[in-house]
Scaffold this active site. Structure first.
Site, mmCIF file in Angstrom:
data_model
loop_
_atom_site.group_PDB
_atom_site.id
_atom_site.type_symbol
_atom_site.label_atom_id
_atom_site.label_comp_id
_atom_site.label_asym_id
_atom_site.label_seq_id
_atom_site.Cartn_x
_atom_site.Cartn_y
_atom_site.Cartn_z
ATOM 1 N N ASP A 123 46.534 111.498 -46.805
ATOM 2 C CA ASP A 123 46.696 112.045 -48.151
ATOM 3 C C ASP A 123 46.293 110.984 -49.180
ATOM 4 O O ASP A 123 46.653 109.809 -49.049
ATOM 5 C CB ASP A 123 48.162 112.452 -48.371
ATOM 6 C CG ASP A 123 48.347 113.262 -49.638
ATOM 7 O OD1 ASP A 123 48.097 114.486 -49.594
ATOM 8 O OD2 ASP A 123 48.731 112.677 -50.672
ATOM 9 N N ILE A 124 45.518 111.388 -50.187
ATOM 10 C CA ILE A 124 45.063 110.454 -51.217
ATOM 11 C C ILE A 124 46.220 110.150 -52.167
ATOM 12 O O ILE A 124 46.845 111.059 -52.715
ATOM 13 C CB ILE A 124 43.869 111.037 -52.001
ATOM 14 C CG1 ILE A 124 42.705 111.341 -51.053
ATOM 15 C CG2 ILE A 124 43.411 110.080 -53.100
ATOM 16 C CD1 ILE A 124 41.544 112.071 -51.702
ATOM 17 N N GLU A 166 44.286 117.358 -51.534
ATOM 18 C CA GLU A 166 43.813 116.002 -51.259
ATOM 19 C C GLU A 166 44.209 115.525 -49.870
ATOM 20 O O GLU A 166 44.221 114.334 -49.584
ATOM 21 C CB GLU A 166 44.363 115.026 -52.314
ATOM 22 C CG GLU A 166 45.865 114.842 -52.301
ATOM 23 C CD GLU A 166 46.612 115.831 -53.178
ATOM 24 O OE1 GLU A 166 47.707 115.478 -53.645
ATOM 25 O OE2 GLU A 166 46.110 116.962 -53.386
#
Length: 246
Positions: A123-124, A166
């Site tokens: 996950d960003i 994301e």
């Protein structure tokens, strides 16, 4: 009258697909045809055999190939439509639909053949803040840059998916827990070096990762839940790190 031309092998390849189909055993003499329809290259087809093809046989082959063009064109269009339906158009990774269909299959194969299977959920970090600060077009660039790094770092046998928003998932076939952790850390470090730039704006990027490896008799749902929980542990512990599921 039925038209026959004897051959020992035929091979088909398409310029836009990294794939080649070969039937039979290649021999010394061959006839090669580039298949064109309305200026579109549909690929190349090669016939081979031990002795030379006669002029009358090549005429027969060309007659037969002329009737192949329309169905081949339709098949290629269908194949492209199926491929597009399983790709995320922004990042070029496979999408959630592809993940759902691949996950059950890969888990089943791993159990059947007693092979290891790893899963990385990524996950960003602070992606919403990046969007809020620089705009959604900048956020799209970040997603593309991260996806590019994922595809660069992983092996050909691994599969990358944009799970949603994301979040990305990487499926690692025949990978031990140690190997999965090493790959996850390589991904984290590679993405941490990114300096995303769009329309004169710049932003560093980092990711948090969770890693889980398939356990005996474990379902695909449980495997994903453990990797996802490890991801959130990485986030809770300060971001930009990898956590291995217990």
């Amino acid at each position: 009258a039925q038209v026959h031309v004897n051959f020992d092998s035929f091979e088909y390849s398409h310029p836009d697909d990294i794939f080649s189909f070969l039937h039979g055993s290649k021999k010394r003499h061959n006839c090669q045809y580039r298949l064109l329809m309305g200026g579109e290259n549909l690929g190349e087809l090669t016939f081979s055999r031990r002795k030379k093809f006669t002029d009358s046989e090549t005429v027969k082959l060309e007659y037969l190939l002329s009737s192949l063009l329309n169905p081949l064109h339709n098949s290629l269009m269908y194949k492209q439509a199926v491929t597009n339906a399983l790709l995320d158009p922004l990042t070029g990774t496979q999408n959630r639909t592809a993940f759902d269909s691949s996950m059950g299959r890969e888990v089943s194969l791993a159990h059947r053949h007693n092979n290891p299977l790893g899963l990385i959920v990524l996950d960003i970090d602070f992606f919403k803040k990046i969007n809020d600060k620089h705009g959604h077009l900048f956020g799209d660039c970040v997603l593309r840059d991260v996806a590019r790094e994922i595809k660069r770092v992983i092996r050909d046998s691994d599969m990358a998916f944009r799970y949603g928003g994301e979040e990305f998932v990487i499926m690692l076939s025949n990978t031990s827990p140690k190997g999965a952790k090493l790959l996850a850390e390589r991904l984290r470090k590679a993405i941490d070096k990114l300096d995303c730039c769009y329309a004169g704006k710049r932003s560093p990027v980092s990711v948090s990762l969770g890693v889980a490896c398939l356990e005996k008799d474990e379902t695909e749902t449980r495997l994903f839940e453990r990797a996802d929980a490890a991801l959130y542990q990485s986030k809770d512990n300060g971001l930009n790190q990898t956590t291995i599921a217990s």
